[in-house]
Motif scaffolding. Structure first.
Motif, PDB file in Angstrom:
ATOM      1  N   MET A  86       0.843  -1.165   0.000  1.00  0.00           N
ATOM      2  CA  MET A  86       0.000   0.000   0.000  1.00  0.00           C
ATOM      3  C   MET A  86       0.894   1.236   0.000  1.00  0.00           C
ATOM      4  N   PRO A  87       0.743   2.123  -0.988  1.00  0.00           N
ATOM      5  CA  PRO A  87       1.589   3.319  -1.042  1.00  0.00           C
ATOM      6  C   PRO A  87       1.273   4.268   0.117  1.00  0.00           C
ATOM      7  N   GLU A  88       2.299   4.825   0.692  1.00  0.00           N
ATOM      8  CA  GLU A  88       2.129   5.807   1.750  1.00  0.00           C
ATOM      9  C   GLU A  88       2.623   7.146   1.246  1.00  0.00           C
ATOM     10  N   MET A  89       2.347   8.187   2.021  1.00  0.00           N
ATOM     11  CA  MET A  89       2.747   9.513   1.576  1.00  0.00           C
ATOM     12  C   MET A  89       2.984  10.422   2.772  1.00  0.00           C
ATOM     13  N   THR A  90       3.614  11.551   2.497  1.00  0.00           N
ATOM     14  CA  THR A  90       3.727  12.619   3.472  1.00  0.00           C
ATOM     15  C   THR A  90       3.116  13.879   2.865  1.00  0.00           C
ATOM     16  N   PHE A  91       2.638  14.736   3.744  1.00  0.00           N
ATOM     17  CA  PHE A  91       2.173  16.047   3.305  1.00  0.00           C
ATOM     18  C   PHE A  91       2.729  17.069   4.277  1.00  0.00           C
ATOM     19  N   THR A  92       3.249  18.144   3.716  1.00  0.00           N
ATOM     20  CA  THR A  92       3.906  19.173   4.508  1.00  0.00           C
ATOM     21  C   THR A  92       2.971  20.361   4.622  1.00  0.00           C
ATOM     22  N   VAL A  93       2.795  20.845   5.859  1.00  0.00           N
ATOM     23  CA  VAL A  93       1.875  21.955   6.092  1.00  0.00           C
ATOM     24  C   VAL A  93       2.569  23.095   6.812  1.00  0.00           C
ATOM     25  N   ARG A  94       2.040  24.298   6.593  1.00  0.00           N
ATOM     26  CA  ARG A  94       2.479  25.475   7.339  1.00  0.00           C
ATOM     27  C   ARG A  94       1.313  25.897   8.221  1.00  0.00           C
ATOM     28  N   TRP A  95       1.563  25.884   9.523  1.00  0.00           N
ATOM     29  CA  TRP A  95       0.556  26.275  10.500  1.00  0.00           C
ATOM     30  C   TRP A  95       0.428  27.793  10.544  1.00  0.00           C
ATOM     31  N   PRO A  96      -0.623  28.321  11.138  1.00  0.00           N
ATOM     32  CA  PRO A  96      -0.840  29.779  11.151  1.00  0.00           C
ATOM     33  C   PRO A  96       0.307  30.593  11.753  1.00  0.00           C
ATOM     34  N   ASP A  97       1.120  30.008  12.619  1.00  0.00           N
ATOM     35  CA  ASP A  97       2.252  30.739  13.205  1.00  0.00           C
ATOM     36  C   ASP A  97       3.504  30.674  12.337  1.00  0.00           C
ATOM     37  N   GLY A  98       3.398  30.041  11.164  1.00  0.00           N
ATOM     38  CA  GLY A  98       4.533  29.936  10.253  1.00  0.00           C
ATOM     39  C   GLY A  98       5.352  28.678  10.425  1.00  0.00           C
ATOM     40  N   SER A  99       5.102  27.913  11.475  1.00  0.00           N
ATOM     41  CA  SER A  99       5.842  26.662  11.662  1.00  0.00           C
ATOM     42  C   SER A  99       5.428  25.651  10.598  1.00  0.00           C
ATOM     43  N   VAL A 100       6.356  24.783  10.249  1.00  0.00           N
ATOM     44  CA  VAL A 100       6.139  23.799   9.193  1.00  0.00           C
ATOM     45  C   VAL A 100       6.233  22.408   9.795  1.00  0.00           C
ATOM     46  N   LEU A 156     -10.188   7.110   6.420  1.00  0.00           N
ATOM     47  CA  LEU A 156     -10.256   6.249   5.227  1.00  0.00           C
ATOM     48  C   LEU A 156      -8.955   5.473   5.034  1.00  0.00           C
ATOM     49  N   ALA A 157      -7.838   6.138   5.231  1.00  0.00           N
ATOM     50  CA  ALA A 157      -6.538   5.469   5.083  1.00  0.00           C
ATOM     51  C   ALA A 157      -6.404   4.332   6.080  1.00  0.00           C
ATOM     52  N   SER A 158      -6.821   4.576   7.320  1.00  0.00           N
ATOM     53  CA  SER A 158      -6.744   3.540   8.345  1.00  0.00           C
ATOM     54  C   SER A 158      -7.648   2.360   7.998  1.00  0.00           C
ATOM     55  N   GLU A 159      -8.808   2.663   7.444  1.00  0.00           N
ATOM     56  CA  GLU A 159      -9.719   1.581   7.038  1.00  0.00           C
ATOM     57  C   GLU A 159      -9.141   0.772   5.874  1.00  0.00           C
ATOM     58  N   ARG A 160      -8.421   1.429   4.980  1.00  0.00           N
ATOM     59  CA  ARG A 160      -7.756   0.700   3.893  1.00  0.00           C
ATOM     60  C   ARG A 160      -6.711  -0.258   4.453  1.00  0.00           C
ATOM     61  N   VAL A 161      -5.989   0.192   5.468  1.00  0.00           N
ATOM     62  CA  VAL A 161      -5.006  -0.681   6.129  1.00  0.00           C
ATOM     63  C   VAL A 161      -5.740  -1.852   6.776  1.00  0.00           C
ATOM     64  N   ARG A 162      -6.858  -1.576   7.458  1.00  0.00           N
ATOM     65  CA  ARG A 162      -7.628  -2.639   8.105  1.00  0.00           C
ATOM     66  C   ARG A 162      -8.120  -3.667   7.075  1.00  0.00           C
ATOM     67  N   ALA A 163      -8.607  -3.182   5.942  1.00  0.00           N
ATOM     68  CA  ALA A 163      -9.107  -4.086   4.903  1.00  0.00           C
ATOM     69  C   ALA A 163      -7.992  -4.985   4.361  1.00  0.00           C
ATOM     70  N   LYS A 164      -6.795  -4.433   4.251  1.00  0.00           N
ATOM     71  CA  LYS A 164      -5.690  -5.197   3.679  1.00  0.00           C
ATOM     72  C   LYS A 164      -4.985  -6.087   4.706  1.00  0.00           C
ATOM     73  N   PHE A 167      -6.016  -4.912  10.636  1.00  0.00           N
ATOM     74  CA  PHE A 167      -5.941  -4.026  11.804  1.00  0.00           C
ATOM     75  C   PHE A 167      -5.812  -2.596  11.310  1.00  0.00           C
ATOM     76  N   GLU A 168      -6.290  -1.663  12.131  1.00  0.00           N
ATOM     77  CA  GLU A 168      -6.211  -0.261  11.727  1.00  0.00           C
ATOM     78  C   GLU A 168      -4.783   0.248  11.818  1.00  0.00           C
ATOM     79  N   CYS A 169      -4.551   1.370  11.206  1.00  0.00           N
ATOM     80  CA  CYS A 169      -3.211   1.950  11.178  1.00  0.00           C
ATOM     81  C   CYS A 169      -3.019   2.872  12.381  1.00  0.00           C
ATOM     82  N   THR A 170      -2.184   2.455  13.308  1.00  0.00           N
ATOM     83  CA  THR A 170      -1.928   3.283  14.479  1.00  0.00           C
ATOM     84  C   THR A 170      -1.170   4.559  14.108  1.00  0.00           C
ATOM     85  N   SER A 171      -0.408   4.522  13.040  1.00  0.00           N
ATOM     86  CA  SER A 171       0.302   5.735  12.597  1.00  0.00           C
ATOM     87  C   SER A 171      -0.680   6.797  12.112  1.00  0.00           C
TER      88      SER A 171
END
Length: 101
Positions: free
Chosen positions: A1-15, A50-58, A61-65
């Protein structure tokens, strides 16, 4: 199952780099977009559920991460709850849409 990261900037400018065990995040966020804080939390919760449910289906167990990432997003978002105009910007999504690892 492909995984991914997403990078965000919070309102205080932290990433922050966030994790999803599935590419489903692409169905809920767009790189380069910013979202009102509550909407961002709702979108990421939906996608990580949804991602955790995909892990459970495959794997059976659900994805603790995914659950941990939801907790981390909720904690970070709570710092800005008093700011009605707070927005979260999605800086990057890796792999990008249409690129399977």
């Amino acid at each position: 199952m492909p995984e991914m990261t997403f990078t965000v900037r919070w309102p205080d400018g932290s990433v922050a780099d966030c994790y999803s065990p599935s590419l489903v995040m692409h169905d809920h966020l767009l790189a380069g977009e910013s979202y009102p804080l509550a909407e961002f939390v709702n979108r990421t919760n939906t996608a990580l559920d949804l991602a955790s449910e995909r892990v459970r289906a495959k794997y059976g167990f659900e994805c603790t991460s995914a659950r941990q990432q939801q907790s981390e997003i909720a904690l970070a978002a709570s710092r800005f709850a008093a700011a009605p105009d707070a927005r979260v910007e999605v800086l990057a999504m890796v792999p990008p849409l249409g690129v399977n690892p």
